[in-house]
Design a protein around this motif. Structure first.
Motif, short mmCIF file in Angstrom:
data_model
loop_
_atom_site.label_atom_id
_atom_site.label_comp_id
_atom_site.label_asym_id
_atom_site.label_seq_id
_atom_site.Cartn_x
_atom_site.Cartn_y
_atom_site.Cartn_z
N ARG A 183 43.03 42.39 -60.36
CA ARG A 183 42.18 42.09 -61.51
C ARG A 183 40.98 43.03 -61.55
NH1 ARG A 183 40.68 37.59 -64.78
NH2 ARG A 183 38.46 37.50 -65.21
N GLY A 184 40.37 43.24 -60.39
CA GLY A 184 39.22 44.14 -60.33
C GLY A 184 39.57 45.55 -60.75
N ILE A 185 40.74 46.03 -60.31
CA ILE A 185 41.18 47.37 -60.68
C ILE A 185 41.48 47.46 -62.18
CG2 ILE A 185 43.07 49.04 -60.43
CD1 ILE A 185 43.14 48.28 -57.45
N ALA A 186 42.17 46.45 -62.71
CA ALA A 186 42.50 46.47 -64.14
C ALA A 186 41.23 46.53 -64.99
CB ALA A 186 43.33 45.24 -64.50
N LEU A 187 40.24 45.73 -64.65
CA LEU A 187 38.99 45.72 -65.42
C LEU A 187 38.24 47.04 -65.26
CD1 LEU A 187 37.77 42.07 -64.76
CD2 LEU A 187 38.41 43.04 -66.98
N ARG A 188 38.20 47.57 -64.06
CA ARG A 188 37.47 48.82 -63.82
C ARG A 188 38.16 49.98 -64.53
NH1 ARG A 188 33.75 50.17 -59.73
NH2 ARG A 188 32.94 52.26 -60.20
N PHE A 189 39.48 50.01 -64.48
CA PHE A 189 40.21 51.06 -65.20
C PHE A 189 39.94 50.99 -66.70
CE2 PHE A 189 44.01 52.50 -62.36
CZ PHE A 189 43.13 52.77 -61.32
N ALA A 190 39.96 49.77 -67.24
CA ALA A 190 39.70 49.61 -68.68
C ALA A 190 38.29 50.07 -69.03
CB ALA A 190 39.90 48.15 -69.08
N ALA A 191 37.33 49.75 -68.17
CA ALA A 191 35.95 50.20 -68.41
C ALA A 191 35.83 51.71 -68.36
CB ALA A 191 35.01 49.57 -67.38
N GLU A 192 36.75 52.36 -67.63
CA GLU A 192 36.76 53.82 -67.54
C GLU A 192 37.64 54.46 -68.60
OE1 GLU A 192 35.08 55.88 -65.70
OE2 GLU A 192 34.18 54.63 -64.14
N GLY A 193 38.17 53.64 -69.54
CA GLY A 193 38.87 54.19 -70.70
C GLY A 193 40.37 54.05 -70.72
N ALA A 194 40.97 53.43 -69.70
CA ALA A 194 42.44 53.33 -69.64
C ALA A 194 42.95 52.10 -70.37
CB ALA A 194 42.90 53.29 -68.19
N ASP A 195 44.10 52.24 -71.04
CA ASP A 195 44.85 51.08 -71.49
C ASP A 195 45.62 50.52 -70.30
OD1 ASP A 195 44.03 51.35 -74.17
OD2 ASP A 195 45.61 52.81 -74.56
N ILE A 196 45.90 49.22 -70.32
CA ILE A 196 46.44 48.56 -69.15
C ILE A 196 47.76 47.85 -69.45
CG2 ILE A 196 46.00 46.84 -67.34
CD1 ILE A 196 44.06 49.22 -67.27
N ILE A 229 39.93 42.72 -71.20
CA ILE A 229 40.28 44.14 -71.32
C ILE A 229 40.17 44.59 -72.77
CG2 ILE A 229 42.21 45.76 -71.16
CD1 ILE A 229 43.05 44.18 -68.60
N GLU A 230 40.66 43.76 -73.68
CA GLU A 230 40.58 44.11 -75.11
C GLU A 230 39.14 44.15 -75.59
OE1 GLU A 230 45.01 42.43 -76.42
OE2 GLU A 230 43.21 41.21 -76.77
N ALA A 231 38.29 43.31 -75.00
CA ALA A 231 36.87 43.33 -75.37
C ALA A 231 36.20 44.63 -74.97
CB ALA A 231 36.15 42.15 -74.72
N LEU A 232 36.80 45.34 -74.03
CA LEU A 232 36.30 46.65 -73.62
C LEU A 232 36.83 47.77 -74.54
CD1 LEU A 232 36.70 46.26 -69.75
CD2 LEU A 232 34.53 46.42 -71.01
N GLY A 233 37.61 47.36 -75.54
CA GLY A 233 38.13 48.33 -76.50
C GLY A 233 39.44 48.98 -76.08
N ARG A 234 40.13 48.36 -75.10
CA ARG A 234 41.37 48.94 -74.61
C ARG A 234 42.55 48.04 -74.96
NH1 ARG A 234 39.80 53.23 -75.18
NH2 ARG A 234 41.92 53.78 -74.56
N ARG A 235 43.73 48.60 -75.01
CA ARG A 235 44.94 47.83 -75.20
C ARG A 235 45.36 47.20 -73.87
NH1 ARG A 235 49.21 51.92 -77.47
NH2 ARG A 235 48.13 53.26 -75.96
N CYS A 236 45.99 46.04 -73.93
CA CYS A 236 46.50 45.40 -72.72
C CYS A 236 47.85 44.77 -73.03
CB CYS A 236 45.53 44.34 -72.20
SG CYS A 236 46.11 43.52 -70.70
N LEU A 237 48.87 45.21 -72.31
CA LEU A 237 50.22 44.66 -72.41
C LEU A 237 50.50 43.84 -71.16
CD1 LEU A 237 53.10 44.58 -73.69
CD2 LEU A 237 53.60 46.66 -72.37
N VAL A 238 50.77 42.55 -71.33
CA VAL A 238 51.08 41.68 -70.19
C VAL A 238 52.59 41.73 -69.95
CG1 VAL A 238 51.03 39.33 -69.29
CG2 VAL A 238 49.09 40.21 -70.61
#
Length: 255
Positions: A19-32, A50-59
Motif C-alpha cells: 500500500r505504501g509503495i502504491a501511494l508513493r508511486f502514484a504521488a510520483e506520477g505513476a498509474d497503478i 490513488i485517483e485523488a492524486l490524479g492517477r489511474r488505478c486498476l484493481v
C-alpha cells in the motif's frame, strides 16, 4: 515527479508495504495496477486515494500463486492502462512453526506465493516488455531473511533466499531486454503482519535492542527506495539487494 507517465503493477498492494509503495508511486506520477486477493472496501479506499492524486488505478483481484491468473492479469493491465513499466513483487506470506512441526501444506503455501508467484508474475511481465520492445523494472520486496536466519520461520527464510538468487539470475538474463531486477530487503516494519509484535512490550523491547536506529521502519521507508529503483536515477543498477532495516542485519542476536 520521477515516475510521470509510468505504469506500475504492485502485487499484494492493499496493505502494509504494498500500500505504501502504491501511494508513493502514484504521488510520483505513476498509474497503478493494484493486485489484491479480493476487491473489497480496503482496495476501494486505496483506489480512491490513488485517483485523488490524479492517477489511474486498476484493481486486479488474483492469487499470484495461480500462474494462469497472473498471466491474464498482466495482459488485462497492459490492455487497460496501455503498458506496464514497473513490477513490484510485494505479495508474501509467512507461517510460524518450529522446523520439526512444519506441515507440507504450510511449506508449499509459502513457496507458492513468495517464490513461484514472484517468478511467474515476473515472467509474464518480462514477456510483455520483450514483445513491446520496451525495457522495464522488476523490484522484489524480499526481507533481511534472505540473509538472516529466523528460527521457527524456516520456509519463509527458504523463500526469501530463493528470491535473492532469482533476482541475481533474472538480472543477467533480462539485461539484454533493458529490464533491471533488484530486491529491497526490509527489516522490522510497522505493518499488519507485525501487529502482535508491536503489542508485546517484551518482544518489542528485545527487537529494539537489535536495531541501532532504535525504531521500527515504516512502509514509506521502503517505498522511498522503491521509487528510486523504479526511476531513471537507477538506470545502471541491477542484480542488487538494498537493505532497509535501521542496521538490524549486522547487529542481530537471538535472545
Amino acid at each position: 515527479m520521477r515516475l510521470e507517465n509510468k505504469v506500475a503493477l504492485v502485487t499484494g498492494g492493499v496493505q502494509g508495504i504494498g500500500r505504501g509503495i502504491a501511494l508513493r508511486f502514484a504521488a510520483e506520477g505513476a498509474d497503478i495496477a493494484l493486485n489484491v486477493r479480493k476487491d473489497d472496501a480496503r482496495s476501494a479506499d486505496l483506489r480512491s486515494r490513488i485517483e485523488a492524486l490524479g492517477r489511474r488505478c486498476l484493481v486486479l483481484p488474483f492469487d499470484v500463486a495461480h500462474v494462469g491468473a497472473s498471466a491474464s492479469a498482466i495482459v488485462h493491465a497492459w490492455e487497460t492502462l496501455g503498458r506496464v513499466d514497473i513490477l513490484v513483487n510485494n505479495a508474501g506470506i509467512e507461517k510460524h512453526a518450529s522446523f520439526l512441526d512444519v506441515s507440507e501444506a504450510d511449506f508449499d503455501a509459502v513457496q507458492a506465493v513468495n517464490v513461484k508467484g514472484a517468478f511467474f508474475v515476473a515472467q509474464a511481465f518480462a514477456r510483455r516488455c520483450r514483445d513491446a520492445a520496451l525495457g522495464g523494472r522488476i523490484i522484489n520486496i524480499s526481507s533481511v531473511h534472505e540473509e538472516l536466519p529466523f528460527p521457527n520461520f524456516t520456509p519463509y527464510c527458504v523463500s526469501k533466499g530463493g528470491m535473492k538468487m532469482m533476482m541475481r539470475n533474472l538480472a543477467i538474463e533480462l539485461a539484454p531486454l533493458g529490464i533491471t531486477v533488484n530486491n529491497i530487503a526490509p527489516g522490522a516494519i510497522e505493518t499488519p503482519i507485525n501487529t502482535s509484535l508491536m503489542q508485546d512490550a517484551a518482544q518489542l523491547g528485545a527487537l529494539m535492542g537489535n536495531i541501532p536506529l532504535k525504531r521500527l521502519g515504516t512502509p514509506d521507508d521502503v517505498a522511498a527506495v522503491a521509487v528510486f529503483l523504479a526511476s531513471s536515477d537507477a538506470d545502471y543498477i541491477t542484480g542488487t539487494t538494498t537493505v532497509v532495516d535501521g542496521g538490524l542485519l549486522w547487529n542481530y542476536a537471538e535472545q
